[in-house]
Design a protein around this motif. Sequence first.
Motif, PDB file in Angstrom:
ATOM      1  N   ALA A 166      40.358  17.061  40.349  1.00 36.23           N
ATOM      2  CA  ALA A 166      39.412  17.657  41.819  1.00 36.23           C
ATOM      3  C   ALA A 166      40.001  18.800  42.145  1.00 36.23           C
ATOM      4  CB  ALA A 166      39.882  15.861  42.365  1.00 36.23           C
ATOM      5  N   VAL A 167      41.930  18.725  41.945  1.00 39.71           N
ATOM      6  CA  VAL A 167      42.432  20.660  42.025  1.00 39.71           C
ATOM      7  C   VAL A 167      41.449  21.653  41.768  1.00 39.71           C
ATOM      8  CG1 VAL A 167      44.156  21.361  42.946  1.00 39.71           C
ATOM      9  CG2 VAL A 167      44.535  19.638  43.276  1.00 39.71           C
ATOM     10  N   ALA A 168      41.678  21.172  40.724  1.00 40.49           N
ATOM     11  CA  ALA A 168      41.184  22.595  39.450  1.00 40.49           C
ATOM     12  C   ALA A 168      39.414  22.703  39.912  1.00 40.49           C
ATOM     13  CB  ALA A 168      40.659  22.113  38.330  1.00 40.49           C
ATOM     14  N   GLN A 169      39.200  21.452  39.903  1.00 39.05           N
ATOM     15  CA  GLN A 169      37.474  22.352  40.933  1.00 39.05           C
ATOM     16  C   GLN A 169      37.425  22.736  41.841  1.00 39.05           C
ATOM     17  OE1 GLN A 169      35.015  18.733  40.012  1.00 39.05           O
ATOM     18  NE2 GLN A 169      35.780  18.547  38.079  1.00 39.05           N
ATOM     19  N   MET A 170      38.256  23.497  42.994  1.00 36.05           N
ATOM     20  CA  MET A 170      38.957  23.536  44.089  1.00 36.05           C
ATOM     21  C   MET A 170      38.596  25.239  43.686  1.00 36.05           C
ATOM     22  SD  MET A 170      40.853  21.421  46.094  1.00 36.05           S
ATOM     23  CE  MET A 170      40.393  19.236  46.409  1.00 36.05           C
ATOM     24  N   THR A 171      38.185  25.329  45.432  1.00 42.17           N
ATOM     25  CA  THR A 171      38.845  27.799  45.268  1.00 42.17           C
ATOM     26  C   THR A 171      39.975  27.057  46.510  1.00 42.17           C
ATOM     27  OG1 THR A 171      36.375  27.808  45.060  1.00 42.17           O
ATOM     28  CG2 THR A 171      37.692  29.707  45.794  1.00 42.17           C
ATOM     29  N   LEU A 172      40.446  27.180  45.928  1.00 42.62           N
ATOM     30  CA  LEU A 172      41.943  27.311  46.418  1.00 42.62           C
ATOM     31  C   LEU A 172      43.034  28.990  46.179  1.00 42.62           C
ATOM     32  CD1 LEU A 172      43.828  24.678  46.074  1.00 42.62           C
ATOM     33  CD2 LEU A 172      42.322  24.338  47.982  1.00 42.62           C
ATOM     34  N   LYS A 173      42.478  29.475  47.814  1.00 46.91           N
ATOM     35  CA  LYS A 173      42.787  30.668  47.727  1.00 46.91           C
ATOM     36  C   LYS A 173      43.898  31.576  48.267  1.00 46.91           C
ATOM     37  CE  LYS A 173      38.534  33.276  46.681  1.00 46.91           C
ATOM     38  NZ  LYS A 173      36.639  34.698  47.158  1.00 46.91           N
ATOM     39  N   GLY A 174      44.281  33.140  48.792  1.00 44.53           N
ATOM     40  CA  GLY A 174      45.771  33.623  49.952  1.00 44.53           C
ATOM     41  C   GLY A 174      44.882  33.622  50.843  1.00 44.53           C
ATOM     42  N   ALA A 175      45.916  33.990  51.703  1.00 44.65           N
ATOM     43  CA  ALA A 175      45.459  34.272  53.235  1.00 44.65           C
ATOM     44  C   ALA A 175      44.511  35.705  52.974  1.00 44.65           C
ATOM     45  CB  ALA A 175      46.991  34.139  53.859  1.00 44.65           C
ATOM     46  N   ASP A 176      43.461  35.057  54.354  1.00 47.25           N
ATOM     47  CA  ASP A 176      42.096  36.811  54.459  1.00 47.25           C
ATOM     48  C   ASP A 176      43.402  36.688  55.537  1.00 47.25           C
ATOM     49  OD1 ASP A 176      39.972  38.102  54.695  1.00 47.25           O
ATOM     50  OD2 ASP A 176      38.604  36.930  55.025  1.00 47.25           O
ATOM     51  N   ILE A 177      44.236  38.067  55.051  1.00 44.10           N
ATOM     52  CA  ILE A 177      44.997  39.151  55.935  1.00 44.10           C
ATOM     53  C   ILE A 177      44.524  39.239  57.181  1.00 44.10           C
ATOM     54  CG2 ILE A 177      46.693  39.780  56.177  1.00 44.10           C
ATOM     55  CD1 ILE A 177      47.785  39.689  53.533  1.00 44.10           C
ATOM     56  N   GLY A 178      44.855  39.390  58.399  1.00 46.39           N
ATOM     57  CA  GLY A 178      44.433  39.999  59.601  1.00 46.39           C
ATOM     58  C   GLY A 178      46.371  40.411  60.142  1.00 46.39           C
ATOM     59  N   ILE A 179      45.870  41.729  60.284  1.00 39.55           N
ATOM     60  CA  ILE A 179      47.624  41.941  61.059  1.00 39.55           C
ATOM     61  C   ILE A 179      46.931  42.924  61.942  1.00 39.55           C
ATOM     62  CG2 ILE A 179      47.463  43.783  58.936  1.00 39.55           C
ATOM     63  CD1 ILE A 179      50.754  43.004  58.681  1.00 39.55           C
ATOM     64  N   ALA A 180      47.926  43.294  63.143  1.00 38.70           N
ATOM     65  CA  ALA A 180      47.662  43.808  63.941  1.00 38.70           C
ATOM     66  C   ALA A 180      48.907  44.746  64.335  1.00 38.70           C
ATOM     67  CB  ALA A 180      47.220  43.793  64.877  1.00 38.70           C
ATOM     68  N   PRO A 181      49.620  46.410  63.953  1.00 34.81           N
ATOM     69  CA  PRO A 181      48.529  47.275  63.595  1.00 34.81           C
ATOM     70  C   PRO A 181      47.512  46.894  62.221  1.00 34.81           C
ATOM     71  CG  PRO A 181      50.724  47.860  63.224  1.00 34.81           C
ATOM     72  CD  PRO A 181      51.001  46.632  63.872  1.00 34.81           C
ATOM     73  N   GLU A 182      46.445  46.951  62.049  1.00 39.42           N
ATOM     74  CA  GLU A 182      45.843  46.848  61.147  1.00 39.42           C
ATOM     75  C   GLU A 182      45.957  48.105  60.196  1.00 39.42           C
ATOM     76  OE1 GLU A 182      41.470  48.589  62.509  1.00 39.42           O
ATOM     77  OE2 GLU A 182      42.222  47.091  63.478  1.00 39.42           O
ATOM     78  N   PRO A 183      45.946  47.979  58.787  1.00 42.07           N
ATOM     79  CA  PRO A 183      46.124  48.873  57.644  1.00 42.07           C
ATOM     80  C   PRO A 183      45.237  50.079  58.256  1.00 42.07           C
ATOM     81  CG  PRO A 183      45.679  47.008  57.295  1.00 42.07           C
ATOM     82  CD  PRO A 183      45.788  46.435  58.282  1.00 42.07           C
ATOM     83  N   GLY A 184      45.788  51.386  58.452  1.00 48.16           N
ATOM     84  CA  GLY A 184      45.560  53.247  59.024  1.00 48.16           C
ATOM     85  C   GLY A 184      45.641  52.761  59.721  1.00 48.16           C
ATOM     86  N   ARG A 185      46.431  52.526  60.957  1.00 44.33           N
ATOM     87  CA  ARG A 185      47.507  52.635  61.738  1.00 44.33           C
ATOM     88  C   ARG A 185      48.804  52.355  61.681  1.00 44.33           C
ATOM     89  NH1 ARG A 185      44.019  53.281  66.609  1.00 44.33           N
ATOM     90  NH2 ARG A 185      41.264  52.654  65.890  1.00 44.33           N
ATOM     91  N   THR A 186      49.483  52.890  62.806  1.00 43.03           N
ATOM     92  CA  THR A 186      50.794  52.730  62.278  1.00 43.03           C
ATOM     93  C   THR A 186      50.972  51.853  63.873  1.00 43.03           C
ATOM     94  OG1 THR A 186      50.819  54.817  61.560  1.00 43.03           O
ATOM     95  CG2 THR A 186      52.885  54.028  63.062  1.00 43.03           C
ATOM     96  N   GLY A 187      52.288  51.210  63.411  1.00 41.00           N
ATOM     97  CA  GLY A 187      52.845  50.150  64.546  1.00 41.00           C
ATOM     98  C   GLY A 187      53.965  51.418  65.164  1.00 41.00           C
ATOM     99  N   LEU A 188      54.460  50.742  65.820  1.00 41.56           N
ATOM    100  CA  LEU A 188      55.892  51.165  66.442  1.00 41.56           C
ATOM    101  C   LEU A 188      57.367  50.630  65.979  1.00 41.56           C
ATOM    102  CD1 LEU A 188      54.931  53.241  70.029  1.00 41.56           C
ATOM    103  CD2 LEU A 188      54.739  54.410  67.338  1.00 41.56           C
ATOM    104  N   VAL A 189      58.634  50.831  65.955  1.00 41.74           N
ATOM    105  CA  VAL A 189      59.463  50.493  66.190  1.00 41.74           C
ATOM    106  C   VAL A 189      60.059  49.300  67.101  1.00 41.74           C
ATOM    107  CG1 VAL A 189      62.024  49.871  65.758  1.00 41.74           C
ATOM    108  CG2 VAL A 189      60.697  51.309  64.772  1.00 41.74           C
ATOM    109  N   GLY A 190      59.674  48.314  67.541  1.00 43.32           N
ATOM    110  CA  GLY A 190      60.351  47.559  68.960  1.00 43.32           C
ATOM    111  C   GLY A 190      58.924  47.275  69.366  1.00 43.32           C
ATOM    112  N   LEU A 191      57.707  47.086  69.349  1.00 45.59           N
ATOM    113  CA  LEU A 191      56.894  46.537  69.643  1.00 45.59           C
ATOM    114  C   LEU A 191      56.136  45.272  68.882  1.00 45.59           C
ATOM    115  CD1 LEU A 191      54.568  49.216  70.229  1.00 45.59           C
ATOM    116  CD2 LEU A 191      56.168  47.799  71.942  1.00 45.59           C
TER     117      LEU A 191
END
Length: 314
Positions: A166-191
Amino acid sequence: MLTAGRYVRGALAALAAGALMMAGTQAAVADTGVKCPPGAPKCDITAEDPGDPGDDGGSGGGTGGGSGGGSACHRENGQEIPCYVPSLGYWNTSCYWKLLEPQPPADDYMTWGDHKPDEGDIYRPTSCPDFPYKGAGTFVPRDTFFPNGEIGKDAGPTPAELAERAVAQMTLKGADIGIAPEPGRTGLVGLPVWMWNKQHPNTTGPQVKSVTAGAVTVTATAKVSKVVWNMGDGSSVTCNKPGEPYQASYGKRESPDCGHVYRHTSRGKSGNKFKVTATSTWTIHWEGGGESGDLTETRESATTVGIGELQVVG
């Protein structure tokens, strides 16, 4: 599907005076090292397509459906003999037995004896390696009544093996990542940095799958119990919830359930960014066949985040 393998010697059987007489049998060994059950007219090797493993390395291992069922019921010359072989039937009482079709008439006392059709069925022996025919007067198994549930009770996959299927027939994926600051933007130390797993049956669950073999049905339910985030700076964060998505209106507020604060910049890292890896743990609970249990699977996904320092211009 690929099939290969042949028998060098098959079982010799003759029907005389109402009794089935069995010749000795010998399992052949193919060049691949595969051994066939005694008495089998042929030996098939079945290779099944495991399916698309997906971007994250697959949907989990399972037990494939071969021709021999899920367990061994007999050993001959050190060889394990499967509980069920399609051409021979089920192993029971030193023989393979196959359901006699059609069943004899209910008033056939010579076959049914004192039994009734609703109490069981008549089976015919197809291979009896422990009772080779040795001439006149030798006991030879013949068509026999077996109560309901007696034949095949040890054959086929176990509930645990069905759960793996049953497990072999499932589609178990890794996280569909959401992150802020998002890729392409730069966050700051301490924030604060926010992380979350975008919810979907393939990334967070739940997923439910049932698999049936014979009279046994096993139902497995999978869901992500935690995600461990390796932040790329030597620290990790364990989140037991998918995480709340960041919104601009939150400003500099910290995530309530899945966040991190970097203490130094990502300068000097590959691409001047931290690699963030999310490892999802899927917990699978299964029930069926009078049994229950739990399995775990892990999946990974990754992203990057750039962290800089606030520059003060004098």
